[in-house]
Structures are given as structure tokens and as C-alpha cells.
Design a protein around this motif. Structure first.
Motif, short mmCIF file in Angstrom:
data_model
loop_
_atom_site.label_atom_id
_atom_site.label_comp_id
_atom_site.label_asym_id
_atom_site.label_seq_id
_atom_site.Cartn_x
_atom_site.Cartn_y
_atom_site.Cartn_z
N ALA A 33 0.88 -1.16 0.05
CA ALA A 33 0.16 0.14 -0.13
C ALA A 33 0.86 1.16 0.02
CB ALA A 33 -0.96 -0.09 1.10
N ILE A 34 1.98 1.26 0.52
CA ILE A 34 2.84 2.56 0.86
C ILE A 34 3.76 2.66 -0.44
CG2 ILE A 34 2.76 2.38 3.42
CD1 ILE A 34 5.73 1.52 3.37
N LEU A 35 3.63 1.88 -1.44
CA LEU A 35 4.15 2.19 -2.76
C LEU A 35 3.23 2.96 -3.45
CD1 LEU A 35 5.79 -1.29 -3.23
CD2 LEU A 35 7.07 0.63 -2.38
N SER A 36 2.03 3.17 -3.15
CA SER A 36 1.10 3.76 -3.87
C SER A 36 1.51 5.26 -4.14
CB SER A 36 -0.65 3.81 -3.31
OG SER A 36 -0.62 2.40 -3.06
N PRO A 37 1.31 5.53 -5.26
CA PRO A 37 1.82 7.06 -5.45
C PRO A 37 0.70 8.19 -4.84
CG PRO A 37 0.33 6.38 -7.46
CD PRO A 37 0.35 5.32 -6.25
N THR A 38 1.58 9.40 -4.56
CA THR A 38 1.04 10.50 -4.10
C THR A 38 1.88 11.74 -4.43
OG1 THR A 38 2.55 10.55 -2.13
CG2 THR A 38 0.48 9.56 -1.79
N SER A 39 0.93 12.76 -4.60
CA SER A 39 1.64 14.14 -5.25
C SER A 39 2.53 14.73 -4.52
CB SER A 39 0.37 15.13 -5.24
OG SER A 39 0.72 16.36 -5.72
N TYR A 40 3.72 15.03 -4.87
CA TYR A 40 4.96 15.35 -4.55
C TYR A 40 5.42 14.27 -3.39
CZ TYR A 40 4.28 20.22 -5.98
OH TYR A 40 4.34 21.49 -6.66
N ASN A 41 4.95 12.96 -3.52
CA ASN A 41 5.47 11.97 -2.73
C ASN A 41 5.23 12.36 -1.26
OD1 ASN A 41 6.71 9.46 -2.19
ND2 ASN A 41 8.48 10.42 -1.48
#
Length: 199
Positions: A33-41
Motif C-alpha cells: 500500500a505504501i508504494l502507492s503514488p502521492t502528489s509530491y510524494n
């Protein structure tokens, strides 16, 4: 399991067996799950995991009696920290040199400062990405899932002591199915949903 097989076979399951997931399996799922993308990481998702039956039962009651919440091995409440962007943002880029790291942190603050709409939008996008990762990873591990938004968000927030600067996006329940999902209701044709270059 092949990724395309996981996508095709993933269904929203409403009835689960009495089955206990190991801590190692839960960690494996969350590591995905924590490999999922997020804006600006900015990694703004937060995961409240519930395996205790008494808490699952309370969540079931707050989910209008939907039994999959009580029956599932694991309930994951996907939340987001709306202010993650302002909490030492350089730590999200710890593996790059200091100069570029400071530049990115500055850009993060410029983008989000005074923009609560963007905070919320990014929270929902990030949790959506993570939910799909969880569901496909669970399927690959031999588990089934059901994404849910049919619950009392405020009361669930109170139950989990949700911080004031966080928001709940959805829940995903995970376990071994007791019954197959009903046949798919029907998918629209690509010709109805795909447009080339413009509408």
C-alpha cells in the motif's frame, strides 16, 4: 497471480469466512500500500487497521449492519493527513541531495498553503490509489476485498480518535470469501467511455 488476472478476478465480496490473517500477511499488504503514488510524494495516506472482533462489530453497526465489516479478517480505514505537506516535507525526499530536496519542499508549501480544496482533493486521490493497490495486492495473496463508503464517517472518526487535521476516505475489508460475488452487473463498452484527443 498475474496483474491482469487480479484485475479481472477482483470483486466486491459481501460475505467472508472466519479466518485470521497473520501479522506478516498484514504487513506485506501494507508494504504494498505504501508504494502507492502521492502528489509530491507527500505520502499523506494513513491506515487504521482493525482485527479485534469487538471493534469490527462496532464498525459493522456504524456501517448500517453490513456484515462483511464484522466477518472480514481485516478492516482497513483509509484516512489522510490533510497537513502532511506541511510536516517536515523534506523527509519525503530524504534520498536526494539537499539542494533539490529544499527546492521540492518549497514547491510543496507553495502549492498547498492556503488551498484546503487541494488538500482534500489530494487526500481522496491518494487514498483511492492506495485502496486499489490494497485490493489488487490482496487478490494476488489469495484474499478478497470490498471497498466501502457506506458508513457513518463522523462516528467512525470518533471511534478511531481521528485527529482534527485528518479525513477518512473509505474502508476496505479483507478476508477469505464465504460466497462468490453476484455476476457482474454489466460493463459499458469502451466506445461509450473512451474518447480520442477530445470529447
Amino acid at each position: 497471480m498475474d496483474t491482469f488476472d487480479a484485475i479481472k478476478s477482483r470483486r466486491s465480496i459481501k460475505s467472508f469466512q472466519n479466518y485470521t490473517m497473520s501479522k506478516e500477511e498484514i504487513n506485506q499488504l501494507l508494504e504494498a500500500a505504501i508504494l502507492s503514488p502521492t502528489s509530491y510524494n507527500i505520502q499523506n495516506w494513513r491506515f487504521v487497521i482493525v482485527t479485534k472482533q469487538e471493534i469490527k462489530d462496532k464498525l459493522c453497526a456504524l456501517s448500517y449492519g453490513q456484515k462483511q465489516v464484522a466477518e472480514a479478517s481485516l478492516v482497513i480505514i483509509l484516512c489522510a493527513d490533510l497537513k502532511a505537506w506541511d510536516k517536515d516535507p523534506e523527509r519525503y525526499w530524504i534520498n536526494i541531495p539537499e539542494g533539490p530536496r529544499q527546492s521540492i519542499a518549497k514547491a510543496i508549501r507553495q502549492s498547498y498553503t492556503g488551498n484546503p480544496t487541494l488538500e482534500k482533493d489530494e487526500a481522496m486521490r491518494s487514498c483511492g490509489f492506495a485502496a486499489q493497490t490494497i485490493m489488487l495486492a490482496a487478490k494476488a495473496m489469495g484474499y478478497d476485498t470490498c471497498p466501502m463508503e457506506g458508513f457513518d464517517f463522523g462516528k467512525v472518526g470518533n471511534l478511531i480518535n481521528l485527529p482534527s487535521d485528518h479525513i477518512i476516505s473509505m474502508m476496505v475489508v479483507v478476508g477469505k470469501k464465504a460466497k462468490d460475488a453476484a455476476p457482474r452487473g454489466g460493463q459499458l463498452q469502451l466506445s461509450e467511455v473512451v474518447f480520442e484527443d477530445h470529447f
